[in-house]
Each structure stands twice: as structure tokens, then as C-alpha cells.
Scaffold this motif. Structure first.
Motif, mmCIF file in Angstrom:
data_model
loop_
_atom_site.group_PDB
_atom_site.id
_atom_site.type_symbol
_atom_site.label_atom_id
_atom_site.label_comp_id
_atom_site.label_asym_id
_atom_site.label_seq_id
_atom_site.Cartn_x
_atom_site.Cartn_y
_atom_site.Cartn_z
ATOM 1 N N LYS A 244 -3.574 -2.348 3.038
ATOM 2 C CA LYS A 244 -3.499 -3.161 1.703
ATOM 3 C C LYS A 244 -4.751 -3.628 1.512
ATOM 4 O O LYS A 244 -5.519 -4.322 2.284
ATOM 5 C CB LYS A 244 -2.296 -4.278 1.788
ATOM 6 C CG LYS A 244 -2.166 -4.851 0.856
ATOM 7 C CD LYS A 244 -1.093 -6.098 1.098
ATOM 8 C CE LYS A 244 -1.472 -7.174 2.062
ATOM 9 N NZ LYS A 244 -0.539 -8.081 2.338
ATOM 10 N N ARG A 245 -5.196 -3.449 0.393
ATOM 11 C CA ARG A 245 -6.561 -3.997 -0.254
ATOM 12 C C ARG A 245 -6.261 -5.358 -0.711
ATOM 13 O O ARG A 245 -5.689 -5.870 -1.149
ATOM 14 C CB ARG A 245 -7.081 -3.228 -1.573
ATOM 15 C CG ARG A 245 -8.348 -3.922 -2.085
ATOM 16 C CD ARG A 245 -9.521 -4.054 -1.337
ATOM 17 N NE ARG A 245 -10.694 -4.417 -1.749
ATOM 18 C CZ ARG A 245 -11.775 -4.829 -1.053
ATOM 19 N NH1 ARG A 245 -11.881 -4.905 0.110
ATOM 20 N NH2 ARG A 245 -12.830 -5.119 -1.855
ATOM 21 N N VAL A 246 -7.124 -6.270 0.114
ATOM 22 C CA VAL A 246 -6.995 -7.922 -0.083
ATOM 23 C C VAL A 246 -8.443 -8.188 -0.253
ATOM 24 O O VAL A 246 -9.198 -7.934 0.471
ATOM 25 C CB VAL A 246 -6.583 -8.507 0.900
ATOM 26 C CG1 VAL A 246 -6.451 -10.193 0.708
ATOM 27 C CG2 VAL A 246 -4.863 -8.169 1.286
ATOM 28 N N GLN A 247 -8.616 -8.865 -1.589
ATOM 29 C CA GLN A 247 -10.043 -9.378 -1.866
ATOM 30 C C GLN A 247 -10.719 -10.102 -0.739
ATOM 31 O O GLN A 247 -9.973 -11.110 -0.383
ATOM 32 C CB GLN A 247 -10.120 -10.181 -3.129
ATOM 33 C CG GLN A 247 -11.318 -10.334 -3.641
ATOM 34 C CD GLN A 247 -11.263 -10.861 -5.234
ATOM 35 O OE1 GLN A 247 -10.254 -10.903 -5.633
ATOM 36 N NE2 GLN A 247 -12.510 -11.181 -5.865
ATOM 37 N N ASN A 248 -11.970 -9.877 -0.452
ATOM 38 C CA ASN A 248 -12.551 -10.720 0.472
ATOM 39 C C ASN A 248 -11.924 -10.588 1.809
ATOM 40 O O ASN A 248 -12.240 -11.396 2.807
ATOM 41 C CB ASN A 248 -12.764 -12.181 0.220
ATOM 42 C CG ASN A 248 -13.366 -12.419 -1.104
ATOM 43 O OD1 ASN A 248 -14.333 -11.794 -1.443
ATOM 44 N ND2 ASN A 248 -12.978 -13.470 -2.020
ATOM 45 N N VAL A 249 -11.022 -9.823 2.131
ATOM 46 C CA VAL A 249 -10.524 -9.394 3.601
ATOM 47 C C VAL A 249 -10.698 -7.903 3.954
ATOM 48 O O VAL A 249 -9.724 -7.371 3.327
ATOM 49 C CB VAL A 249 -9.163 -10.090 3.739
ATOM 50 C CG1 VAL A 249 -8.646 -9.616 4.863
ATOM 51 C CG2 VAL A 249 -8.984 -11.291 3.431
ATOM 52 N N GLU A 261 -5.798 2.275 -0.573
ATOM 53 C CA GLU A 261 -4.495 1.620 -0.825
ATOM 54 C C GLU A 261 -3.354 2.680 -0.421
ATOM 55 O O GLU A 261 -3.295 3.569 -0.958
ATOM 56 C CB GLU A 261 -4.380 0.983 -2.258
ATOM 57 C CG GLU A 261 -3.246 0.122 -2.367
ATOM 58 C CD GLU A 261 -3.377 -1.114 -2.156
ATOM 59 O OE1 GLU A 261 -2.251 -1.862 -1.763
ATOM 60 O OE2 GLU A 261 -4.718 -1.827 -1.886
ATOM 61 N N GLY A 262 -2.470 1.978 0.548
ATOM 62 C CA GLY A 262 -1.509 2.900 0.933
ATOM 63 C C GLY A 262 -1.550 3.804 2.142
ATOM 64 O O GLY A 262 -0.618 4.336 2.585
ATOM 65 N N ASP A 263 -2.995 4.054 2.358
ATOM 66 C CA ASP A 263 -3.061 4.741 3.404
ATOM 67 C C ASP A 263 -2.537 4.589 4.908
ATOM 68 O O ASP A 263 -2.767 3.304 5.178
ATOM 69 C CB ASP A 263 -4.481 5.081 3.615
ATOM 70 C CG ASP A 263 -5.096 6.150 2.661
ATOM 71 O OD1 ASP A 263 -4.459 6.810 1.629
ATOM 72 O OD2 ASP A 263 -6.512 6.486 2.677
ATOM 73 N N LEU A 264 -1.808 5.284 5.374
ATOM 74 C CA LEU A 264 -1.006 5.130 6.702
ATOM 75 C C LEU A 264 -2.299 4.880 7.924
ATOM 76 O O LEU A 264 -2.983 5.792 7.910
ATOM 77 C CB LEU A 264 -0.060 6.078 7.258
ATOM 78 C CG LEU A 264 1.216 5.867 6.353
ATOM 79 C CD1 LEU A 264 2.181 7.060 6.624
ATOM 80 C CD2 LEU A 264 1.693 4.499 6.493
ATOM 81 N N PHE A 265 -2.071 4.221 8.804
ATOM 82 C CA PHE A 265 -2.790 4.047 10.049
ATOM 83 C C PHE A 265 -2.203 4.752 11.095
ATOM 84 O O PHE A 265 -1.755 4.450 11.915
ATOM 85 C CB PHE A 265 -3.226 2.582 10.515
ATOM 86 C CG PHE A 265 -4.045 1.788 9.422
ATOM 87 C CD1 PHE A 265 -5.297 2.043 9.029
ATOM 88 C CD2 PHE A 265 -3.598 0.604 8.837
ATOM 89 C CE1 PHE A 265 -5.953 1.252 8.457
ATOM 90 C CE2 PHE A 265 -3.852 -0.103 8.179
ATOM 91 C CZ PHE A 265 -5.354 0.192 7.582
ATOM 92 N N ASP A 266 -2.384 6.196 10.929
ATOM 93 C CA ASP A 266 -1.516 6.894 11.699
ATOM 94 C C ASP A 266 -2.205 8.363 12.432
ATOM 95 O O ASP A 266 -1.853 9.389 12.498
ATOM 96 C CB ASP A 266 -0.319 7.497 10.994
ATOM 97 C CG ASP A 266 -0.684 8.496 9.824
ATOM 98 O OD1 ASP A 266 -1.701 8.501 9.499
ATOM 99 O OD2 ASP A 266 0.359 9.015 9.195
ATOM 100 N N ASN A 267 -3.730 7.978 12.244
ATOM 101 C CA ASN A 267 -4.507 9.181 12.797
ATOM 102 C C ASN A 267 -5.377 8.683 14.150
ATOM 103 O O ASN A 267 -4.815 7.933 14.824
ATOM 104 C CB ASN A 267 -5.734 9.372 11.501
ATOM 105 C CG ASN A 267 -6.484 7.989 11.177
ATOM 106 O OD1 ASN A 267 -7.048 7.334 12.424
ATOM 107 N ND2 ASN A 267 -6.797 7.887 10.000
#
Length: 279
Positions: A244-249, A261-267
Motif C-alpha cells: 500500500k503506497r503511503v506518502q513518506n512511508v 500498489e496492490g502487489d502481494l508480498f508472496d514471492n
């Protein structure tokens, strides 16, 4: 997906965790495994790495300030013993139960070395009060859990972690305080004067593991002993965790290509630690 095939002990562990924001396991790693992980610490600090990679981030104290805490992120990437421990099914299954998920992946890990000061009260070596999710808002959920593995008996005398029970229900606070050693100043910054603040020390035997929620406030004080306090720390994500894209994070600890945005952390950069389908 929820992880529903639980024993009565697992149900009680999850209930305690959901109420308090932390839970302490029985001994998970035996004496031989603990010793192997202590040796892994030595190799990491000596930059004796396995494979061809380098750690993504590392933080060492000023050579003129040897009492300062040191840590390294993504130890699994460069040390086989760390990899085997933080992706072990026995840790993954415990984390799955607490997060109520059918699958657990490693978010990242840390090797943490808190030097012994062997002297009077000082802020040296303190870890400021903080919530882990302050640094992890690039995930689409705060339902992450941290497993803190003690590599020696750990209590207040050598700077054990302390948590604020129930603080995972207080929402995200102004708590970017990991490297701020002045704990009272950090507490004031967090604006929790009206909250039921109670500091609970997590006293562990070597090989025991404490788990805490990503919103649970935690920190630690100095190591008064003459020996370093060693730990490995594994941060876990549940099934379906996505970027999830959060500005400055932006989490600089992430391995692999920059996600969208929306890519799963599943690799492969977030290795599987547990799957209920393998039961």
C-alpha cells in the motif's frame, strides 16, 4: 483465510494475544539451536556472510561508543542459520495462530546485539517506545506479528523487552522512537497520558519466544550485565498482505523489485514460514 484448526492451548494463546497484544511461548529452540544462533551472531558481526548477498541495512554504533545497541536487517539473506530459524515451521505455526491466518511469510528479520554495560543507571542501550507498524504502513494490514527469540536467559538485569499490554488497541501513535534512548521523552511524544500505561517485562528463558502485535508499544532499557544480550527477531505477515503506497512511508528494508500498489508480498523475497495446506 482464517486459520481455524486450533487446539485448546492455541485458542487460549490467541485469546490472550488478542486481549493483551503479546504472548510468550514455551521454549521453542533447544540449547543446541540457541548456541548455533549465537555463533551466527558472531559471524554476522564479523561480516562472514553465506552466499553472494549483502544485508540490506545494518546499523552499527560509533566505534567510540561501544555500549550502543547494534542491529542488522534481513539476516536470513546472508546467514543460513538465521534463515532456518526465522522460516522454521515451528515459529510460523505459532505466528499463524496469533494472526488467525492460513499462511505466514517472513516480512524481514533482525539480529540485535545489546552490549552489557555492567555499570549504573544510564540511557545507553535503551530502545525507545515504539510501534512496529509506524515503519510498516506500506502493508495493507496492521495484523503483523513479531517473534523475539531470546538467545540467553533474558530479564530486566540484561535489558529485556517491555510491552504496554493492550496498547495495540490504541491505534497508530506518534511513536517513531526506536533509536531515541530517552524513554520518558518518547512516552510524552506519544501523547498517552490518559491511557492505562503499564510496563510489562517479557522475561524469557534461552530459546523462548515472545510475540507482539505490530501496534503494541514496546521498548527496552539498558543491559546492566557484563555480557551482551543477543536475540533474533522475525517479523511475519499473514496471507493476503499487499503493498500500500503511503506518502513518506517506504520500507527501505524490503528486498526485491519495488512493488506497485496492490502487489502481494508472496514471492521469494518473503519466504513461506507456514501453510495450513501442508498440515
Amino acid at each position: 483465510m482464517s486459520y481455524t484448526q486450533t487446539t485448546e492451548e492455541e485458542k487460549q494463546a490467541r485469546l490472550f494475544y488478542e486481549e493483551n497484544g503479546y504472548w510468550i511461548s514455551p521454549v521453542v529452540f533447544n540449547a543446541e539451536e540457541v548456541e548455533a544462533l549465537r555463533k551466527a551472531h558472531d559471524r554476522i558481526w564479523n561480516h562472514d556472510f553465506d552466499g553472494d548477498a549483502y544485508p540490506l541495512t545494518e546499523w552499527f554504533p560509533d566505534p567510540n561508543k561501544p555500549d550502543r545497541l547494534r542491529k542488522i536487517d534481513n539476516g536470513w539473506w546472508i546467514n543460513d542459520e538465521m534463515y532456518n530459524a526465522v522460516t522454521s515451521r515451528k515459529l510460523g505455526k505459532l505466528a499463524a495462530n496469533l494472526m488467525n491466518t492460513s499462511e505466514v511469510r517472513l516480512w524481514y528479520d533482525q539480529a540485535i546485539y545489546k552490549p552489557g554495560t555492567g555499570k549504573g543507571e544510564t540511557s545507553v542501550g535503551n530502545v525507545g517506545w515504539h510501534q512496529d507498524w509506524v515503519y510498516w504502513q506500506c502493508t495493507n494490514t496492521s495484523n503483523l506479528v513479531t517473534a523475539w527469540v531470546a538467545l540467553q536467559d533474558t530479564d530486566l538485569s540484561n535489558g529485556c523487552m517491555q510491552v504496554i499490554p493492550g496498547s495495540h488497541k490504541w491505534g497508530l501513535l506518534n511513536s517513531d522512537g526506536f533509536f531515541n534512548t530517552e524513554l520518558e521523552a518518547v512516552r510524552k511524544q506519544m501523547e498517552v497520558e490518559e491511557k492505562p500505561w503499564r510496563e510489562e517485562p517479557l522475561i524469557l528463558k534461552a530459546g523462548q519466544v515472545s510475540f507482539h502485535h505490530a501496534l503494541t508499544i514496546h521498548g527496552s532499557r539498558q543491559n546492566f550485565s557484563n555480557d551482551p544480550r543477543l536475540s533474533i527477531v522475525a517479523h511475519y505477515i499473514p496471507h493476503g498482505t499487499a503493498y500500500k503506497r503511503v506518502q513518506n512511508v517506504d520500507n527501505i528494508r524490503l528486498l526485491g523489485p519495488r512493488p506497485k500498489e496492490g502487489d502481494l508480498f508472496d514471492n521469494q523475497y518473503f519466504p513461506l514460514a507456514y501453510s495450513a495446506s501442508e498440515e
